[in-house]
Write an enzyme that holds these catalytic residues in place. Structure first.
Site, mmCIF file in Angstrom:
data_model
loop_
_atom_site.group_PDB
_atom_site.id
_atom_site.type_symbol
_atom_site.label_atom_id
_atom_site.label_comp_id
_atom_site.label_asym_id
_atom_site.label_seq_id
_atom_site.Cartn_x
_atom_site.Cartn_y
_atom_site.Cartn_z
ATOM 1 C CB SER A 74 -3.430 -2.685 -3.150
ATOM 2 O OG SER A 74 -2.064 -1.390 -3.382
ATOM 3 C CB VAL A 86 -1.124 -0.681 5.692
ATOM 4 C CG1 VAL A 86 -1.097 -2.028 6.911
ATOM 5 C CG2 VAL A 86 -2.284 -0.116 5.066
ATOM 6 C CD GLU A 87 -0.360 0.509 0.096
ATOM 7 O OE1 GLU A 87 -1.875 1.817 -0.669
ATOM 8 O OE2 GLU A 87 -2.075 0.080 0.137
ATOM 9 N N GLY A 88 3.027 3.286 4.115
ATOM 10 C CA GLY A 88 3.413 4.590 4.836
ATOM 11 C C GLY A 88 2.712 5.152 5.741
#
Length: 826
Positions: free
Chosen positions: A211, A501-503
């Site tokens: 990712s 996570v990831e925003g």
């Protein structure tokens, strides 16, 4: 012809022109024709005609002679627009420009081109990718004991790490030309989904390097020397990567990072070279505790102009690759985020690195934010949606087994209406999740859809939370007692990880989906902003009048479709799904109109109206979700079971979209705009309703049966772990029940009606055979069913020594006592 007739014809004609969206020149001609018609029918006299004609000519000239229009009309508007246009930072601009727009733009613009969706091809798995799923993934899942990973070892076993490295699980996205697997986004998504049904820790370990990680950044931006140095190790697993982005002061707002890099001269390998002095403190970094190479994001400054530009000192966010053993690097202690995957801290103070360690070399100094946003948007559409889908697939399959075989008050609990509320949601959301997974991952294979991936990340992880909670509620005590038998507890504990996570989801919903979507997806807004930035009046003039025509068209379309219940909207298919296509077109037009009106009324203030922005984002998201479901249904076999699941999902999406519109309009701060919005969006009221109890019960019942949908929405669940595996024992019970359940139900009825005697089940079965109420074969099948039924509902128990950490002293549960208790109930 009377005046009333002429006016009526004109109103109808103008309404049709607005609904169709005719060009300005035709509107001009139409108004001229109306004046002539009014004069010819005697509705206006010669003087009125002359005056009206003169006014008409002047207005027509201003509107249609472009140099005149720009001088008289557009120029002043352009001046005001530039003054009120909110300032946009470089990072905001880079975030907006990063990635592509895709199907979400069609739904946002109010007139979707359905062929773009229906003709879109899901990414088919290659033979190599399917083989990897069927073999390497199967083998890796068999090697993992999730309970021991999470409770005993707090890590993957050494042999699992070795297998992951050897079989290139960490380099699925690295292209084959560099030695990687070169898998499609859809294949990566399928792999992570399958692994997550066995072990969240294993799935996260695999997904992170595929990712946001050095591998992807190197492939896209790395120099040839950097690729040659690092990619071989990342491919064969001798290098374990992590990426340091977040920290104590930096979560979703990565641009606020205090981590710094200063360009200076320093010593490296005994030589004075141009480089950077780094100071940073990173936290929440997955794989950090075992990483051998660290990607770092920091803010770069060049106070002495050593990079060559004496006028520039502040370069902004930059990314570099640093070996974990580099002097001054401190890999800190582990975090423990609810699961055993490696996560920890990285720190450094005044660490010197050569300037060539910037990813992409010195030329990419200050371009790290763009790099990160583009890579995040792609990864956001693969990894976390895969985890969410795994939860949905596992819950669908396992809750179905449990709810069918667990009996209370002499009835399968899956038949209780209260339980069906939960199992109906599990079934509907599992269908939705797989529909979104395959469409979004396939989209990533074709482009970098930044808004779609934000929608997928937010809504799929939220659906994961709902599915897992519902599954835990249905299984009750079976769900909360942790141990080797429990297939839901780890997902329950780690759901907040996916949410965060990831925003973080709060940020994604309130700021990103509509905030970015409104500008990127709109046909005119971002180009108008760019025209203002470039001071291009000619471009702005063309865009402005195109935008005005667009707004009028969408307002009339939304109102007309609302008044007609969307019956005159287009549908690319006939049959059961056609009303949903029409409803989506109606809601798409309404969204386009409301978004335009909102941006026109609030302007830059909308940026700070997060709850309003979130609700319009919800509308856009639900339109995308519904589109994914429609596509998924059309690609399926359209069975009755499939129709029921798709209908549930579509009814839910439209209800949520209508609800979001209602809440948006009710809370809009300008009264007259509220009136206009409600009149256009819901001229005869909001007819979208929650899913009916009947439909919910129908798919809840289907959850308990062996259907084509069950296999389609749970095809990635790892099923072959054997009878001692948490899922494997449930799969075994299901398979046994397909053959033996009729015999058990026959016995169950006899036992509860008092027709057979005996204290133990074996005694009762013998009595049934003796009385010729059951055959010997039926009695055998009933006993077999009862054995697996009991295994399904059993929970784990442990010695106090084991729970205290002596894992060699688990001992055996008191099986004779438990068997005796089982024998007393039927």
């Amino acid at each position: 012809m009377s005046t009333v007739t002429v006016v009526a014809i004109a109103v109808v004609a103008f309404w049709l022109m607005a609904f169709i969206g005719t060009p300005l020149i035709i509107w001009t001609a139409a108004f001229g024709a109306l004046l002539i018609a009014l004069q010819l029918t005697g509705s206006i006299g010669a003087t009125a005609f002359a005056v009206s004609g003169a006014i008409y000519v002047v207005i027509a000239a201003i509107l249609n002679i472009k140099p005149l229009r720009r001088a008289v009309l557009t120029g002043p508007i352009f001046g005001v627009f530039k003054k009120v246009l909110p300032e946009m930072s470089d990072t905001e601009r880079e975030a907006l420009e990063a990635g592509d727009v895709w199907w979400e733009a069609e739904m946002f613009r109010g007139r979707p081109n359905w062929s773009k969706l229906l003709d879109f091809k899901y990414t088919a798995l290659t033979k190599e990718e399917q083989s990897f799923l069927d073999n390497e993934c199967e083998e890796l899942c068999k090697m993992c004991d999730d309970w021991k990973i999470e409770f005993e070892h707090k890590d993957l076993p050494p042999e699992v790490w070795t297998y992951i490295r050897k079989k290139k699980f960490l380099s699925m996205l690295i292209k084959k030309e560099y030695g990687g697997l070169g898998f499609s986004a859809n294949a990566q998504s399928a792999v992570v989904t399958k692994l997550a049904t066995k072990s969240i820790t294993m799935a996260v370990t695999v997904m992170v390097p595929n990712s946001l990680g050095p591998g992807e950044l190197l492939m896209h931006y790395g120099t040839d020397a950097q690729k040659k140095k690092w990619l071989p190790g990342l491919v064969d697993g001798s290098e374990i990567p992590c990426f340091g982005l977040t920290g104590p002061e930096v979560g979703s707002d990565a641009t606020a990072m205090p981590d710094s890099g200063v360009v200076c001269m320093g010593e490296h390998e005994g030589k004075q070279v141009l480089g950077l002095k780094l100071t940073f403190s990173k936290r929440y970094i997955t794989l950090a505790p075992i990483a051998t190479v660290v990607g770092l994001a920091f803010k770069l400054t060049d106070p002495d102009g050593l990079l060559g530009d004496k006028e520039k000192s502040d370069y902004g966010i930059t990314c570099a690759l640093v070996p974990a053993k580099h002097k001054g690097m401190e890999i800190g202690r582990r975090h423990y985020p609810g699961a055993a995957f490696m996560n920890g801290t990285i720190q450094g103070r005044d660490i010197f690195i050569p300037v060539d360690w910037i990813i992409g070399g010195p030329e990419m100094a200050g371009k790290g934010w763009r790099m990160l946003v583009e890579c995040l948007s792609a990864g956001r559409g693969i990894s976390l949606p895969a985890l969410a889908t795994a939860a949905g697939q596992t819950a669908y399959r396992m809750t179905g087994v449990y709810a069918r075989m667990r009996r209370q008050f002499k009835v399968s609990i899956g038949k209780f209406e209260g339980v069906q509320e939960a199992t109906g949601r599990i079934a509907g959301y599992a269908y939705t999740l797989e529909a979104m997974r395959i469409l979004t991952a396939s989209a990533v294979d074709h482009c970098a859809p930044s808004v779609v991936t934000a929608i997928a990340k937010y809504h799929m992880t939220e659906l994961m939370r709902k599915v897992v909670n519902d599954g835990m509620d249905v299984m009750a005590g079976r769900g909360i007692q942790q141990g080797p038998r429990n297939f839901m507890a780890t997902a329950y504990r780690t759901t907040p990880v996916a949410i965060t996570v990831e925003g973080a989801n709060i940020l994604t919903r309130n700021l990103m989906i509509f905030g970015q979507g409104a500008i990127r997806c709109h046909e005119y807004v971002f180009p108008e902003m760019e025209a203002a930035r470039k001071d291009d009046l000619v471009a702005f003039d063309k865009l402005l009048f195109g935008h005005l025509g667009f707004s009028i068209n969408r307002a009339v379309r939304a109102l007309t479709l609302g008044l007609t219940g969307a019956r005159i909207a287009r549908s690319p298919v006939s049959g059961k799904m056609s009303p949903y296509f029409r409803d989506l077109e109606r809601m798409s037009a309404a969204l386009a109109f409301v978004a335009d009106l909102t941006m026109g009324v609030l302007g830059g203030k909308l940026k700070f109206k997060e709850r309003l922005s979130a609700r319009l984002g919800d509308v856009l998201s639900q339109l995308y979700i519904a589109s994914a479901v429609l596509k998924f249904y059309e690609e399926g076999n359209k069975s009755e079971a499939e129709l029921a699941h798709a209908t549930w999902a579509l009814d839910t999406a439209l209800f949520e979209a209508g609800k979001a519109f209602e809440e948006f309009i009710e809370n809009f701060p300008v009264a007259w705009a509220r009136v206009v919005m409600r009149a256009v969006v819901f001229p005869i009221g909001n007819h979208f309703r929650p899913v009916s109890d009947e439909l919910s019960a129908k798919i809840a019942d289907l959850l308990l049966e062996q259907t084509d949908v069950r296999d389609r929405v749970s095809w990635l669940v790892f099923k072959n772990g054997g009878k001692e595996d948490a899922i494997g024992r449930m799969e075994h019970a299901w398979d046994v029940a397909q053959v033996t359940e009729p015999a058990y139900l026959k016995f169950y009825k006899l036992a509860n009606h008092g027709e057979i005697n005996g204290e133990h089940i074996a005694d009762k079965l013998a009595d049934a055979v003796k009385k010729k109420l059951m055959t010997a074969e039926e009695a055998k099948q009933a006993a077999t069913y009862d054995e697996v039924r009991f295994d399904v509902i059993m929970t784990d128990d442990f010695t106090k020594e084991y729970l205290a950490g002596n894992y060699a002293d688990q001992g055996e549960a008191d099986r004779p006592e438990m068997e005796d208790r089982r024998a007393r109930v039927a």
